[in-house]
Design an enzyme around this catalytic site. Sequence first.
Site, PDB file in Angstrom:
ATOM      1  N   SER A  15       0.814  -1.221   0.000  1.00 39.96           N
ATOM      2  CA  SER A  15       0.000   0.000   0.000  1.00 39.96           C
ATOM      3  C   SER A  15       0.847   1.270   0.000  1.00 39.96           C
ATOM      4  O   SER A  15       0.306   2.370  -0.131  1.00 39.96           O
ATOM      5  CB  SER A  15      -0.910   0.010   1.237  1.00 39.96           C
ATOM      6  OG  SER A  15      -1.654  -1.175   1.280  1.00 39.96           O
TER       7      SER A  15
ATOM      8  N   TYR B 142       0.266 -14.689  -6.801  1.00 39.79           N
ATOM      9  CA  TYR B 142       1.301 -15.108  -5.849  1.00 39.79           C
ATOM     10  C   TYR B 142       1.357 -14.179  -4.630  1.00 39.79           C
ATOM     11  O   TYR B 142       1.279 -14.649  -3.483  1.00 39.79           O
ATOM     12  CB  TYR B 142       2.667 -15.157  -6.531  1.00 39.79           C
ATOM     13  CG  TYR B 142       3.792 -15.466  -5.566  1.00 39.79           C
ATOM     14  CD1 TYR B 142       3.972 -16.753  -5.065  1.00 39.79           C
ATOM     15  CD2 TYR B 142       4.665 -14.462  -5.130  1.00 39.79           C
ATOM     16  CE1 TYR B 142       4.996 -17.039  -4.169  1.00 39.79           C
ATOM     17  CE2 TYR B 142       5.694 -14.753  -4.237  1.00 39.79           C
ATOM     18  CZ  TYR B 142       5.851 -16.037  -3.760  1.00 39.79           C
ATOM     19  OH  TYR B 142       6.859 -16.319  -2.864  1.00 39.79           O
TER      20      TYR B 142
HETATM   21  P1  NAP Z   1      11.528 -23.510  -5.510  1.00 36.05           P
HETATM   22  O1  NAP Z   1      12.991 -23.695  -5.702  1.00 36.05           O
HETATM   23  O2  NAP Z   1      10.637 -23.433  -6.697  1.00 36.05           O
HETATM   24  O3  NAP Z   1      11.036 -24.685  -4.536  1.00 36.05           O
HETATM   25  C1  NAP Z   1       9.678 -24.854  -4.230  1.00 36.05           C
HETATM   26  C2  NAP Z   1       9.501 -26.211  -3.585  1.00 36.05           C
HETATM   27  O4  NAP Z   1       8.091 -26.384  -3.319  1.00 36.05           O
HETATM   28  C3  NAP Z   1       9.922 -27.379  -4.498  1.00 36.05           C
HETATM   29  O5  NAP Z   1      10.528 -28.372  -3.707  1.00 36.05           O
HETATM   30  C4  NAP Z   1       8.593 -27.867  -5.055  1.00 36.05           C
HETATM   31  O6  NAP Z   1       8.586 -29.238  -5.427  1.00 36.05           O
HETATM   32  C5  NAP Z   1       7.720 -27.644  -3.834  1.00 36.05           C
HETATM   33  N1  NAP Z   1       6.295 -27.747  -4.144  1.00 36.05           N
HETATM   34  C6  NAP Z   1       5.574 -27.047  -5.051  1.00 36.05           C
HETATM   35  N2  NAP Z   1       4.307 -27.483  -5.078  1.00 36.05           N
HETATM   36  C7  NAP Z   1       4.222 -28.477  -4.148  1.00 36.05           C
HETATM   37  C8  NAP Z   1       3.183 -29.329  -3.710  1.00 36.05           C
HETATM   38  N3  NAP Z   1       1.940 -29.277  -4.233  1.00 36.05           N
HETATM   39  N4  NAP Z   1       3.448 -30.211  -2.727  1.00 36.05           N
HETATM   40  C9  NAP Z   1       4.683 -30.293  -2.189  1.00 36.05           C
HETATM   41  N5  NAP Z   1       5.719 -29.548  -2.594  1.00 36.05           N
HETATM   42  C10 NAP Z   1       5.480 -28.647  -3.563  1.00 36.05           C
HETATM   43  O7  NAP Z   1      11.211 -22.203  -4.678  1.00 36.05           O
HETATM   44  P2  NAP Z   1      11.980 -21.471  -3.466  1.00 36.05           P
HETATM   45  O8  NAP Z   1      12.453 -20.181  -3.983  1.00 36.05           O
HETATM   46  O9  NAP Z   1      12.923 -22.397  -2.797  1.00 36.05           O
HETATM   47  O10 NAP Z   1      10.736 -21.160  -2.508  1.00 36.05           O
HETATM   48  C11 NAP Z   1      10.612 -21.694  -1.193  1.00 36.05           C
HETATM   49  C12 NAP Z   1       9.678 -20.800  -0.393  1.00 36.05           C
HETATM   50  O11 NAP Z   1      10.247 -19.489  -0.266  1.00 36.05           O
HETATM   51  C13 NAP Z   1       8.306 -20.591  -1.038  1.00 36.05           C
HETATM   52  O12 NAP Z   1       7.319 -20.569  -0.016  1.00 36.05           O
HETATM   53  C14 NAP Z   1       8.419 -19.219  -1.671  1.00 36.05           C
HETATM   54  O13 NAP Z   1       7.160 -18.602  -1.839  1.00 36.05           O
HETATM   55  C15 NAP Z   1       9.274 -18.517  -0.646  1.00 36.05           C
HETATM   56  N6  NAP Z   1       9.957 -17.319  -1.135  1.00 36.05           N
HETATM   57  C16 NAP Z   1      10.931 -17.422  -2.084  1.00 36.05           C
HETATM   58  C17 NAP Z   1      11.572 -16.267  -2.502  1.00 36.05           C
HETATM   59  C18 NAP Z   1      12.664 -16.312  -3.529  1.00 36.05           C
HETATM   60  O14 NAP Z   1      13.159 -15.240  -3.921  1.00 36.05           O
HETATM   61  N7  NAP Z   1      13.105 -17.478  -3.984  1.00 36.05           N
HETATM   62  C19 NAP Z   1      11.216 -15.007  -1.986  1.00 36.05           C
HETATM   63  C20 NAP Z   1      10.215 -14.951  -1.032  1.00 36.05           C
HETATM   64  C21 NAP Z   1       9.599 -16.110  -0.610  1.00 36.05           C
HETATM   65  P3  NAP Z   1       8.950 -29.735  -6.941  1.00 36.05           P
HETATM   66  O15 NAP Z   1      10.451 -29.822  -6.999  1.00 36.05           O
HETATM   67  O16 NAP Z   1       8.262 -31.063  -7.018  1.00 36.05           O
HETATM   68  O17 NAP Z   1       8.386 -28.735  -7.895  1.00 36.05           O
END
Ligand code: NAP
Length: 251
Positions: free
Chosen positions: A160, A174
Amino acid sequence: MQNNQVALVTGANQGIGLQIAKDLTAQGLTVLIGSRNFERGEAAAGELGPNAVALQLDVTDQASISNAAERIRKEFGRLDVLIQNAAITTTGDHHAQTPQEFVAANRPSVVSLDEMRAVWETNVFGVLAVYQAMLPILRDTPNSRIVNVSSGAGSLTLASDRNSPMHGSFDATYAASKTALNGLTVAMAIELEGDGIKVNAVSPGYTKTRMSPGGTDTVEDGAAEAVRVALLGSEGPTGMFTHATFGTIPW
Ligand code: NAP
């Protein structure tokens, strides 16, 4: 019952979740590597050594969630830490759109309702379903705690603020799913105040992973706050939203 503390990390087969799992095993916890694809979970657990155990867990599949809860109850008899990390930004190819194109395609006027429902199914309803299934085991484990991996992108206060970079990038799919997750975090923290179970949200920051290929932080940086909050003792806070270096983030 297992003597080691037991942590479950959802979506732990890669990215920030895998690093959180790695850091928690290094602290001596037994870590269940939640993975919707069991083989990928086994490969990740193999990397981390004997304190890591693969657990098939698709957060959008109620049967998978129930089976995972039953296995934890039977094989480990305790759950000290639940880290709700699994999330998606899109059901499509992460690299198909620039961040600007993603935001434009996910404005409320044009967003696909099917796409939005699919993302919320993982990021919001999946978190709630896992919470409901794991809560009986968490309640039976003294000093258990929950960490929800959110994002600064979900902060309504930052979204905001016209001077914040989060203002222009706040999308209905998202970012708003992380706002809803923040709402669930507060509702869970309030519900569990009397049980002494801490529920906090953390923001990893902009971390280089499959989800954010342009991320500027390492997975070690991105995992740090979830790990810190997961290891807080019984005197730790509840109902907080924090980042490793920025401290408290406004809801
Ligand atoms: P990532 O590398 O895409 O990893 C996401 C993980 O979630 C993967 O292991 C994926 O499994 C799993 N996943 C997706 N759908 C699923 C389901 N239905 N059941 C079980 N597992 C599932 O993403 P990341 O960046 O590490 O993100 C991790 C967390 O940090 C998320 O909550 C994201 O929103 C948060 N976050 C990330 C950032 C960033 O900059 N990276 C910033 C803020 C917040 P598969 O390998 O099977 O696809």
